[in-house]
Design an enzyme around this catalytic site. Sequence first.
Site, PDB file in Angstrom:
ATOM      1  N   ASP A 107       0.840  -1.194   0.000  1.00 43.57           N
ATOM      2  CA  ASP A 107       0.000   0.000   0.000  1.00 43.57           C
ATOM      3  C   ASP A 107       0.881   1.252   0.000  1.00 43.57           C
ATOM      4  OD1 ASP A 107      -3.048   0.789   0.520  1.00 43.57           O
ATOM      5  OD2 ASP A 107      -1.852   1.993   1.901  1.00 43.57           O
ATOM      6  N   ARG A 108       0.764   2.131   1.004  1.00 48.73           N
ATOM      7  CA  ARG A 108       1.606   3.337   1.027  1.00 48.73           C
ATOM      8  C   ARG A 108       3.082   2.970   1.042  1.00 48.73           C
ATOM      9  NH1 ARG A 108      -1.278   6.748  -1.060  1.00 48.73           N
ATOM     10  NH2 ARG A 108       0.082   8.427  -0.314  1.00 48.73           N
ATOM     11  N   HIS A 152     -11.129   8.232  -0.608  1.00 45.19           N
ATOM     12  CA  HIS A 152     -10.229   8.842   0.381  1.00 45.19           C
ATOM     13  C   HIS A 152      -9.045   9.527  -0.287  1.00 45.19           C
ATOM     14  CE1 HIS A 152      -8.564   4.963  -0.625  1.00 45.19           C
ATOM     15  NE2 HIS A 152      -7.451   5.210   0.041  1.00 45.19           N
ATOM     16  N   TYR A 212      -0.856  11.479   1.855  1.00 41.21           N
ATOM     17  CA  TYR A 212      -1.777  11.330   0.723  1.00 41.21           C
ATOM     18  C   TYR A 212      -1.804  12.579  -0.150  1.00 41.21           C
ATOM     19  CZ  TYR A 212      -3.796   6.813   1.903  1.00 41.21           C
ATOM     20  OH  TYR A 212      -3.993   5.469   2.110  1.00 41.21           O
ATOM     21  N   HIS A 272      -7.091  -6.954   0.689  1.00 39.31           N
ATOM     22  CA  HIS A 272      -6.025  -5.961   0.635  1.00 39.31           C
ATOM     23  C   HIS A 272      -4.960  -6.215   1.699  1.00 39.31           C
ATOM     24  CE1 HIS A 272      -4.118  -2.107  -0.061  1.00 39.31           C
ATOM     25  NE2 HIS A 272      -4.313  -1.747   1.192  1.00 39.31           N
TER      26      HIS A 272
END
Length: 292
Positions: A107-108, A152, A212, A272
């Site tokens: 992910d990030r 988001h 983000y 996920h």
Amino acid sequence: MTLAIPGFDHLRLPGADKVELAAAVGGQGSPLVLLHGFPQTHLMWRHVAERLADEHTVICPDLRGYGASDKPAATGPEVYSKRTMAADIVALAAALGHERFALVGHDRGALVAFRAGLDHPETLTHLGILDVVPTLDMWNVLHGIPAAVGYHLFLMAQPPGLPETMITNSADTFFGSFLDAWSSNPSAIPEPVRSAYLQASTAAVPSIVADYRASASIDVTHDQADQDAGSQLAMPVTVVQQDWGARLGYDAASIWRAWAPDLDHRLTGAGHYMAEEAPDEITEAIRDLLLR
């Protein structure tokens, strides 16, 4: 239940720009750094890290702005750019004596790992990516009603003030909604771990939003410059992801192949949070990567 990776030491190590990162370090052998995703901490690697510690020195940091790591004020987009966050990881590994290492991110953390692969090709021996496409490509494929899954991303791309206020006012609900919606096996994140994730994220709203927000600005600029220059990932790359391409109408393997000529692209039936839902599968994928 212990909220630590058994047998691992918990250290504070220097990143870039005088930022300190918290990290769990254990095992022995060639170095392997594992980067967590949103809204998590290094604890997401607890199962995989234990499995790999007999073969590798496993390093699991909290990214800057997350968990127990420093959370510098976002005085500009570069503070939480993936370029800066990648520099953190290179500095942290060097502080442990590792000039070269393998890097896997979720992910990030996968976006940080991707940027590290482009910016520090001489440092990374292998690169693993879990459940993302590069930032530039992500914005290009998000369109139509199916893209609502990424709402988001648009919320936290807004100018400072509104996203932070909205999220802070309902932090547990906001962060918890992703743990619920993105998991195919909620029991893989038991209540003590879930609570730890929510507590850490609630304490880090400004820095998470800044991370983000950078992905809607400076990170795109960096990716575009590399794409225009024809830059590619020089090391072996393994990507494991859900079949987002089928859901959103794009060919994920082709997107990754344009960046990574030496690519092993795998689809998983896990959700996920695959390192927690399917640790054996993810461990096997990492082992296979490190043999290439």
